[in-house]
Write an enzyme that holds these catalytic residues in place. Sequence first.
Site, PDB file in Angstrom:
ATOM      1  N   LYS A  76       0.825  -1.213   0.000  1.00 18.56           N
ATOM      2  CA  LYS A  76       0.000   0.000   0.000  1.00 18.56           C
ATOM      3  C   LYS A  76       0.856   1.259   0.000  1.00 18.56           C
ATOM      4  O   LYS A  76       0.497   2.263  -0.599  1.00 18.56           O
ATOM      5  CB  LYS A  76      -0.954   0.020   1.208  1.00 18.56           C
ATOM      6  N   LYS A 127      -4.382  -9.714  -7.126  1.00 22.29           N
ATOM      7  CA  LYS A 127      -5.640 -10.145  -6.506  1.00 22.29           C
ATOM      8  C   LYS A 127      -6.770  -9.181  -6.889  1.00 22.29           C
ATOM      9  O   LYS A 127      -6.520  -8.004  -7.163  1.00 22.29           O
ATOM     10  CB  LYS A 127      -5.487 -10.296  -4.988  1.00 22.29           C
ATOM     11  N   LYS A 140     -10.688  -3.829  -4.341  1.00 22.32           N
ATOM     12  CA  LYS A 140     -11.577  -2.673  -4.459  1.00 22.32           C
ATOM     13  C   LYS A 140     -10.869  -1.508  -5.133  1.00 22.32           C
ATOM     14  O   LYS A 140     -11.513  -0.626  -5.680  1.00 22.32           O
ATOM     15  CB  LYS A 140     -12.016  -2.227  -3.064  1.00 22.32           C
TER      16      LYS A 140
HETATM   17  P1  AMP Z   1     -11.091  -5.880   2.464  1.00 22.44           P
HETATM   18  O1  AMP Z   1     -11.858  -5.613   1.227  1.00 22.44           O
HETATM   19  O2  AMP Z   1      -9.621  -5.703   2.240  1.00 22.44           O
HETATM   20  O3  AMP Z   1     -11.596  -5.200   3.675  1.00 22.44           O
HETATM   21  O4  AMP Z   1     -11.266  -7.431   2.741  1.00 22.44           O
HETATM   22  C1  AMP Z   1     -12.354  -8.001   3.420  1.00 22.44           C
HETATM   23  C2  AMP Z   1     -12.229  -9.514   3.423  1.00 22.44           C
HETATM   24  O5  AMP Z   1     -12.247 -10.016   2.079  1.00 22.44           O
HETATM   25  C3  AMP Z   1     -10.910 -10.020   4.043  1.00 22.44           C
HETATM   26  O6  AMP Z   1     -11.180 -11.205   4.777  1.00 22.44           O
HETATM   27  C4  AMP Z   1     -10.063 -10.330   2.850  1.00 22.44           C
HETATM   28  O7  AMP Z   1      -9.102 -11.343   3.120  1.00 22.44           O
HETATM   29  C5  AMP Z   1     -11.095 -10.807   1.848  1.00 22.44           C
HETATM   30  N1  AMP Z   1     -10.624 -10.572   0.475  1.00 22.44           N
HETATM   31  C6  AMP Z   1     -10.352  -9.362  -0.078  1.00 22.44           C
HETATM   32  N2  AMP Z   1      -9.949  -9.501  -1.362  1.00 22.44           N
HETATM   33  C7  AMP Z   1      -9.962 -10.844  -1.613  1.00 22.44           C
HETATM   34  C8  AMP Z   1      -9.663 -11.635  -2.764  1.00 22.44           C
HETATM   35  N3  AMP Z   1      -9.270 -11.084  -3.905  1.00 22.44           N
HETATM   36  N4  AMP Z   1      -9.797 -12.977  -2.659  1.00 22.44           N
HETATM   37  C9  AMP Z   1     -10.213 -13.565  -1.503  1.00 22.44           C
HETATM   38  N5  AMP Z   1     -10.516 -12.873  -0.389  1.00 22.44           N
HETATM   39  C10 AMP Z   1     -10.401 -11.528  -0.429  1.00 22.44           C
END
Ligand code: AMP
Length: 336
Positions: free
Chosen positions: A115, A198, A201
């Site tokens: 980041k 990956k 968002k």
């Molecule tokens: P975040 O959007 O970073 O707050 O992630 C929320 C949850 O979604 C966390 O448990 C992440 O590990 C999971 N997550 C985010 N992006 C991915 C992805 N590309 N594949 C699998 N899990 C994800």
Amino acid sequence: MATGQTRVFSGVQPTGNLHLGNYLGAIRNWVDLQYRYECLYCVVDLHAITIFQEPKALRDSTREVAAGLIAAGIDPRRSILFNQSQVPAHAELAWVINCITRLGWLNRMTQFKDKAGKNREAVSSGLYVYPNLMAADILVYKATHVPVGEDQKQHLELTRDVAQKFNNDYGVNFFPEVEPLILGEATRVMSLRDGAKKMSKSDPSDYSRITMTDDADTIALKIRKAKTDPEPIPETAASLSGRPEAANLIGIYGALSGQSRDQVCAAFAGKGFAEFKNALADLCVEKLAPIAEEMRRLRQDPAYVDSVLREGAAKARALAEPILREVHDIVGFLRP
Ligand code: AMP
Ligand code: TRP
């Protein structure tokens, strides 16, 4: 384990659209767990502001993500659903944890490195201590199990180190050993445009991700445009090595249909991706469209969503405050 009971905690940031990676890596598993365990699910707005957020957009995203969780099946009568800033104990314990974590531990965090990029001097100090706040989120409830996608594994190892060092430093057996739950066939969903990145968002390309609000046509279009290779689908998943885009789509199909990658390969062996993508688009629409529909309905009713978060926060505070008070005693703060 220091405590006998299972308690599940997880969090998601209110920064932009929920996507298929969030759903398959995390949220779907959260829904299943609530039928077996006491669960707390948190929209982590304190984490979100480690990178500047427009206040109006933050409020909106907090409601949107909460609506997404409810639409995906988180039942506010079973699970405690709330936003982080309504429970001050998170930030208070995070301070104590700032004083436990060693700088060396934080310097190893790959998410910070990703980041911050080359701009390390210019990012907020909040971004640097982000993993300490995450440890506080979990430990302030003495949660034992944390369902997340693979990208959060390193943060959970830090949480375990924090708990252990706290227990050692103060000679107590207070915080439990936290277990990550990384479940399913799609624990790391990759971008539809680049199998090495990956799904996230923050990717500038809309075509890199399927969001939980995409309509049927958009889902089908994004899957049709997803990067693949000209080879047919092999008979076993092992033969997908070196084909990250193909492996990703097979994994998504498996996760959505409740099959292993091997089963999906066996079912489509010898077929090309054009045909497979049609089946995948149908499956995605079947699973996601009802959630998108419910999300749209909930977005029209912000008062309801706010009331769910408010009631969830009251329940969360009631669990966190006594644990925080015990931390104060252990550390040596005078009681009010
Ligand atoms: P975040 O959007 O970073 O707050 O992630 C929320 C949850 O979604 C966390 O448990 C992440 O590990 C999971 N997550 C985010 N992006 C991915 C992805 N590309 N594949 C699998 N899990 C994800
Ligand atoms: N860091 C997590 C993410 O970006 C979100 C999060 C914050 C979290 N606190 C948490 C996840 C506690 C699990 C437990 O995805």
